[in-house]
Design a protein around this motif. Structure first.
Motif, PDB file in Angstrom:
ATOM      1  N   CYS A   6       0.823  -1.211   0.000  1.00  0.00           N
ATOM      2  CA  CYS A   6       0.000   0.000   0.000  1.00  0.00           C
ATOM      3  C   CYS A   6       0.859   1.266   0.000  1.00  0.00           C
ATOM      4  O   CYS A   6       0.564   2.222  -0.731  1.00  0.00           O
ATOM      5  N   LEU A   7       1.899   1.273   0.804  1.00  0.00           N
ATOM      6  CA  LEU A   7       2.788   2.431   0.860  1.00  0.00           C
ATOM      7  C   LEU A   7       3.473   2.677  -0.476  1.00  0.00           C
ATOM      8  O   LEU A   7       3.501   3.815  -0.978  1.00  0.00           O
ATOM      9  N   VAL A   8       4.026   1.615  -1.061  1.00  0.00           N
ATOM     10  CA  VAL A   8       4.756   1.758  -2.321  1.00  0.00           C
ATOM     11  C   VAL A   8       3.809   2.161  -3.441  1.00  0.00           C
ATOM     12  O   VAL A   8       4.109   3.056  -4.243  1.00  0.00           O
ATOM     13  N   MET A   9       2.655   1.493  -3.511  1.00  0.00           N
ATOM     14  CA  MET A   9       1.680   1.828  -4.547  1.00  0.00           C
ATOM     15  C   MET A   9       1.225   3.275  -4.404  1.00  0.00           C
ATOM     16  O   MET A   9       1.118   4.023  -5.385  1.00  0.00           O
ATOM     17  N   GLY A  10       0.961   3.690  -3.149  1.00  0.00           N
ATOM     18  CA  GLY A  10       0.559   5.070  -2.918  1.00  0.00           C
ATOM     19  C   GLY A  10       1.637   6.052  -3.329  1.00  0.00           C
ATOM     20  O   GLY A  10       1.348   7.086  -3.936  1.00  0.00           O
ATOM     21  N   TYR A  11       2.886   5.744  -3.005  1.00  0.00           N
ATOM     22  CA  TYR A  11       3.993   6.628  -3.369  1.00  0.00           C
ATOM     23  C   TYR A  11       4.070   6.805  -4.878  1.00  0.00           C
ATOM     24  O   TYR A  11       4.291   7.916  -5.370  1.00  0.00           O
ATOM     25  N   VAL A  12       3.872   5.711  -5.613  1.00  0.00           N
ATOM     26  CA  VAL A  12       3.916   5.785  -7.080  1.00  0.00           C
ATOM     27  C   VAL A  12       2.811   6.697  -7.598  1.00  0.00           C
ATOM     28  O   VAL A  12       3.041   7.543  -8.477  1.00  0.00           O
ATOM     29  N   ALA A  66      -5.853   5.799  -6.208  1.00  0.00           N
ATOM     30  CA  ALA A  66      -5.010   4.885  -5.431  1.00  0.00           C
ATOM     31  C   ALA A  66      -5.843   4.104  -4.421  1.00  0.00           C
ATOM     32  O   ALA A  66      -5.642   2.894  -4.235  1.00  0.00           O
ATOM     33  N   THR A  67      -6.779   4.783  -3.762  1.00  0.00           N
ATOM     34  CA  THR A  67      -7.616   4.091  -2.776  1.00  0.00           C
ATOM     35  C   THR A  67      -8.587   3.124  -3.449  1.00  0.00           C
ATOM     36  O   THR A  67      -8.941   2.089  -2.859  1.00  0.00           O
ATOM     37  N   LEU A  68      -9.020   3.424  -4.659  1.00  0.00           N
ATOM     38  CA  LEU A  68      -9.878   2.493  -5.391  1.00  0.00           C
ATOM     39  C   LEU A  68      -9.139   1.193  -5.691  1.00  0.00           C
ATOM     40  O   LEU A  68      -9.711   0.098  -5.585  1.00  0.00           O
ATOM     41  N   TYR A  82      -9.740  -0.355   5.965  1.00  0.00           N
ATOM     42  CA  TYR A  82      -9.544   1.084   6.178  1.00  0.00           C
ATOM     43  C   TYR A  82      -8.138   1.401   6.675  1.00  0.00           C
ATOM     44  O   TYR A  82      -7.619   2.481   6.424  1.00  0.00           O
ATOM     45  N   LEU A  83      -7.542   0.459   7.366  1.00  0.00           N
ATOM     46  CA  LEU A  83      -6.147   0.636   7.759  1.00  0.00           C
ATOM     47  C   LEU A  83      -5.256   0.654   6.524  1.00  0.00           C
ATOM     48  O   LEU A  83      -4.360   1.507   6.397  1.00  0.00           O
ATOM     49  N   TYR A  84      -5.510  -0.274   5.595  1.00  0.00           N
ATOM     50  CA  TYR A  84      -4.731  -0.308   4.359  1.00  0.00           C
ATOM     51  C   TYR A  84      -4.981   0.936   3.512  1.00  0.00           C
ATOM     52  O   TYR A  84      -4.075   1.424   2.825  1.00  0.00           O
ATOM     53  N   LEU A  85      -6.203   1.456   3.564  1.00  0.00           N
ATOM     54  CA  LEU A  85      -6.493   2.695   2.841  1.00  0.00           C
ATOM     55  C   LEU A  85      -5.670   3.855   3.403  1.00  0.00           C
ATOM     56  O   LEU A  85      -5.183   4.704   2.650  1.00  0.00           O
ATOM     57  N   LEU A  86      -5.498   3.877   4.726  1.00  0.00           N
ATOM     58  CA  LEU A  86      -4.667   4.925   5.329  1.00  0.00           C
ATOM     59  C   LEU A  86      -3.205   4.770   4.936  1.00  0.00           C
ATOM     60  O   LEU A  86      -2.521   5.763   4.673  1.00  0.00           O
ATOM     61  N   TYR A  87      -2.718   3.531   4.885  1.00  0.00           N
ATOM     62  CA  TYR A  87      -1.336   3.322   4.443  1.00  0.00           C
ATOM     63  C   TYR A  87      -1.164   3.784   2.999  1.00  0.00           C
ATOM     64  O   TYR A  87      -0.142   4.390   2.646  1.00  0.00           O
ATOM     65  N   THR A  88      -2.153   3.505   2.171  1.00  0.00           N
ATOM     66  CA  THR A  88      -2.107   3.984   0.783  1.00  0.00           C
ATOM     67  C   THR A  88      -2.092   5.505   0.758  1.00  0.00           C
ATOM     68  O   THR A  88      -1.323   6.121   0.016  1.00  0.00           O
ATOM     69  N   GLY A  89      -2.946   6.116   1.584  1.00  0.00           N
ATOM     70  CA  GLY A  89      -2.989   7.567   1.665  1.00  0.00           C
ATOM     71  C   GLY A  89      -1.664   8.147   2.112  1.00  0.00           C
ATOM     72  O   GLY A  89      -1.207   9.159   1.564  1.00  0.00           O
ATOM     73  N   LEU A 179      -2.509   5.692  14.780  1.00  0.00           N
ATOM     74  CA  LEU A 179      -1.125   6.118  14.583  1.00  0.00           C
ATOM     75  C   LEU A 179      -0.882   6.589  13.147  1.00  0.00           C
ATOM     76  O   LEU A 179      -0.288   7.646  12.928  1.00  0.00           O
ATOM     77  N   VAL A 180      -1.348   5.809  12.163  1.00  0.00           N
ATOM     78  CA  VAL A 180      -1.135   6.180  10.756  1.00  0.00           C
ATOM     79  C   VAL A 180      -1.887   7.467  10.435  1.00  0.00           C
ATOM     80  O   VAL A 180      -1.368   8.346   9.732  1.00  0.00           O
ATOM     81  N   ALA A 181      -3.116   7.602  10.952  1.00  0.00           N
ATOM     82  CA  ALA A 181      -3.876   8.840  10.744  1.00  0.00           C
ATOM     83  C   ALA A 181      -3.132  10.035  11.336  1.00  0.00           C
ATOM     84  O   ALA A 181      -3.103  11.115  10.743  1.00  0.00           O
TER      85      ALA A 181
END
Length: 213
Positions: A6-12, A66-68, A82-89, A179-181
């Motif tokens: 999620c982090l890497v995909m979001g960064y891209v 990205a969240t989709l 929703y946790l993974y959505l926050l990591y993507t965010g 924490l992520v939020a």
């Protein structure tokens, strides 16, 4: 591993620098004008309302897209979605704020966070929109509105996700979600540290006012 994905995909996704690309399409590098920031507020000041709106929407929608993708990949894990959505965010915000190919000089992530709110909870989005619009209308400080929105976004996510349980998170994931939020919100505020100093000293630029030399 899911969090890393999620982090890497979001960064891209975050690397799509709408402001920089838009300005280059008009034969300038926005980083050499105004505040030197590639976000929508600096675009608005330098290139006008239409340009600012286009860049804002571009930065918001890259977060939504990205969240989709995240929703599709982890559609069978509702207790952690929703946790993974926050990591993507978080990944999108990091990519937007610190793009490697631009010397890690990006935007401040507020438009991207607006996309995150729109993707996660319409109630948080509505409250933040009303507060932001009201603060900017009264004070003409975009930075002040943005800082308050970051705090409200965090409070809204915690309230609906951890207190009300609306996001279906398993109890074990709630502290991590908070924490992520918090990290996303703190990043948004931190990127405004120079604005905060100017607000405190009374030298912050107001929207619609000519930028001081």
């Amino acid at each position: 591993m899911e969090r890393v994905i999620c982090l890497v995909m979001g960064y891209v996704f975050g690397l799509f620098q709408t402001g920089y690309l838009y300005s280059r399409g008009h034969h300038i590098d926005i980083r050499n004008y105004g505040s030197g920031n590639s976000g929508s507020t600096n675009i608005l000041r330098v290139m006008g309302v239409k340009a600012g709106l286009i860049v804002f929407l571009g930065d918001a929608f890259k977060m939504i897209f990205a969240t989709l993708v995240t929703r599709y990949l982890f559609r069978d894990q509702p207790d952690v979605l929703y946790l993974y959505l926050l990591y993507t965010g978080l990944g999108v915000v990091l990519g937007h704020n610190y793009p490697f190919y631009m010397g890690f000089r990006g935007g401040k992530g507020i438009a991207s966070c607006a996309g995150l709110m729109a993707a996660l909870d319409w109630r948080v989005t509505l409250v933040c929109f009303i507060v932001f619009s009201s603060v900017v209308y009264v004070t003409r400080y975009v930075s002040l509105g943005s800082i308050l929105v970051m705090a409200l976004m965090f409070a809204g996510f915690v309230f609906f996700g951890a207190v009300c349980g609306d996001y279906g998170l398993a109890a074990v994931h709630i502290p991590e979600f908070i924490l992520v939020a918090a990290v996303i919100s703190v990043l948004g505020v931190w990127r405004h540290h120079t604005n905060i100093r100017r607000l405190l000293s009374g030298t912050e630029n107001k929207i619609g006012a000519k930028k001081k030399e």
